[in-house]
Design a protein around this motif. Structure first.
Motif, short mmCIF file in Angstrom:
data_model
loop_
_atom_site.label_atom_id
_atom_site.label_comp_id
_atom_site.label_asym_id
_atom_site.label_seq_id
_atom_site.Cartn_x
_atom_site.Cartn_y
_atom_site.Cartn_z
N LEU A 197 -15.03 -36.11 4.88
CA LEU A 197 -15.53 -35.88 6.23
C LEU A 197 -17.04 -35.64 6.20
O LEU A 197 -17.78 -36.21 7.02
CB LEU A 197 -14.83 -34.69 6.88
N GLY A 198 -17.51 -34.84 5.26
CA GLY A 198 -18.94 -34.60 5.16
C GLY A 198 -19.72 -35.87 4.87
O GLY A 198 -20.78 -36.11 5.47
N THR A 222 -22.15 -32.42 4.44
CA THR A 222 -22.90 -33.22 5.42
C THR A 222 -24.39 -33.28 5.10
O THR A 222 -25.10 -34.15 5.63
CB THR A 222 -22.75 -32.66 6.85
N PRO A 272 -12.36 -32.57 2.83
CA PRO A 272 -13.66 -32.08 3.32
C PRO A 272 -14.84 -32.91 2.83
O PRO A 272 -15.78 -33.16 3.57
CB PRO A 272 -13.72 -30.65 2.77
N LYS A 308 -17.06 -26.17 3.09
CA LYS A 308 -17.14 -27.35 2.22
C LYS A 308 -17.64 -28.58 2.99
O LYS A 308 -18.42 -29.38 2.45
CB LYS A 308 -15.77 -27.64 1.60
N VAL A 309 -17.17 -28.74 4.23
CA VAL A 309 -17.62 -29.88 5.02
C VAL A 309 -19.09 -29.73 5.39
O VAL A 309 -19.88 -30.68 5.27
CB VAL A 309 -16.76 -30.06 6.29
N THR A 356 -7.55 -34.03 11.80
CA THR A 356 -8.67 -34.15 10.87
C THR A 356 -9.14 -32.75 10.46
O THR A 356 -9.12 -31.83 11.27
CB THR A 356 -9.83 -34.93 11.51
N THR A 357 -9.56 -32.60 9.22
CA THR A 357 -9.99 -31.29 8.72
C THR A 357 -11.14 -30.73 9.55
O THR A 357 -11.85 -31.48 10.24
CB THR A 357 -10.38 -31.39 7.23
N SER A 409 -15.85 -26.09 8.39
CA SER A 409 -15.49 -25.38 7.17
C SER A 409 -16.68 -25.44 6.21
O SER A 409 -17.45 -26.41 6.22
CB SER A 409 -14.26 -26.00 6.52
N LEU A 426 -14.49 -29.60 10.89
CA LEU A 426 -15.89 -29.96 10.64
C LEU A 426 -16.72 -28.77 10.18
O LEU A 426 -17.68 -28.93 9.42
CB LEU A 426 -16.50 -30.55 11.93
#
Length: 237
Positions: free
Chosen positions: A100-101, A133, A97, A128-129, A121-122, A126, A124
Motif C-alpha cells: 500500500l505504501g 509512503t 502495508p 508501517k504504511v 484494504t489495510t 498504520s 493507510l
C-alpha cells in the motif's frame, strides 16, 4: 512528556485509537519536514533531543527511534464519491502495508488524481504504511469506499474501469485512455486473490501484463505494487 501523553501517542499505533481520535503518527526528519510544509493539521512535534532517548523509544514504533516524531490529523473529504475526468486507482483488498505504501508512492510519482480503496484494504494510517509512503501520504488524495459501487458510477458517467486479468487483452498493444476527457479507474486486486468477482463484474476493460517470452514458464504472478507501477506507466505513456 507526561505519562498520559506518552500513553496517548503510543495508542496511535493501533487502528482503534487512530479512528477514535482522527490522528496518526509520522516519524523521521523527512516525513516530519514534509508534514510541516503540507496543509495537514499538526497536533504536536516531539524531538528526541528535547524528550530524551528513553521517552522517544517508548512512543516510537520503529526499532531504532528517529530524531523526530509528529502527531497529525487525518484529512477529511479529499475525494468526491464520483470522480471527474482523470486517472485514478481503486485498490480492491490490498492487505500488505508495504504494498500500500509503495502504491501511494507510484501514484504520487505518476500524478494519479486520486486513490480509492475498499474497506478491506489495510489502514493507510498504520505506522508501517505511513513509513512506506515516504511522504506520498501527504500529497496523494485517498478515500475508502465501496469499490464495486464506485466502478458502476464511473461507467454510468461515461468513464472506463480497467483491471488486469489472465484472460485480458495485451496491455502493451492496447490503446489506453488517458482520462483527459472522462474518468479512468485502474483496479488493483488483492495480492493473493486478484480482483474480486464482485468488482470484476464492473470492469469494462480487461487487460493483461504478459510474461516474456509469452510461451515460456515464468512466475505465477506479479507483486501488486510492481503490477501497479507497470500498469500506470503504460497508461501515462
Amino acid at each position: 512528556m507526561t505519562a498520559a501523553e506518552i500513553k496517548r501517542v503510543r495508542s496511535l499505533q493501533e487502528k482503534k485509537y487512530r479512528d477514535e481520535t482522527g490522528l496518526f503518527v509520522l516519524e523521521g526528519e523527512k516525513l516530519v519536514s514534509e508534514l510541516l510544509a503540507s496543509d495537514f493539521t499538526v497536533e504536536n512535534v516531539y524531538y528526541r533531543s528535547e524528550i530524551g532517548d528513553n521517552t522517544m523509544s517508548r512512543i516510537s514504533s520503529l526499532s531504532s527511534p528517529s530524531p523526530v516524531l509528529a502527531v497529525a490529523g487525518k484529512p477529511i473529504g479529499r475525494l468526491p464519491s464520483v470522480p471527474g475526468p482523470g486517472l485514478y486507482l481503486a485498490l480492491d483488498g490490498i492487505s500488505d502495508p508495504g504494498n500500500l505504501g509503495t502504491i501511494l508512492r507510484i501514484a504520487d510519482w505518476f500524478g494519479i488524481d486520486g486513490v480509492y480503496a475498499s474497506r478491506g484494504t489495510t489502514d493507510l494510517y498504520s505506522p508501517k504504511v505511513v513509513q512506506a509512503t515516504m511522504g506520498a501520504i501527504l500529497r496523494v488524495k485517498f478515500m475508502y469506499t465501496d469499490i464495486p459501487a464506485l466502478c458502476d458510477s464511473v461507467i454510468k458517467a461515461g468513464g472506463k474501469v480497467c483491471g488486469t486479468f489472465l484472460d485480458g487483452e495485451d496491455i502493451f498493444v492496447r490503446d489506453l485512455p488517458s482520462g483527459a476527457e472522462f474518468p479512468v479507474v485502474i483496479v488493483i486486486g488483492n495480492e493473493a486473490h486478484g480482483i474480486s468477482e464482485e468488482t470484476a463484474a464492473h470492469v469494462s476493460d480487461r487487460l493483461l501484463i504478459p510474461p516474456y517470452p509469452a510461451n515460456e514458464r515464468s512466475s505465477e504472478s506479479l507483486n501488486a505494487a510492481v503490477a501497479t507501477g507497470i500498469t500506470v506507466a503504460l497508461f501515462r505513456r
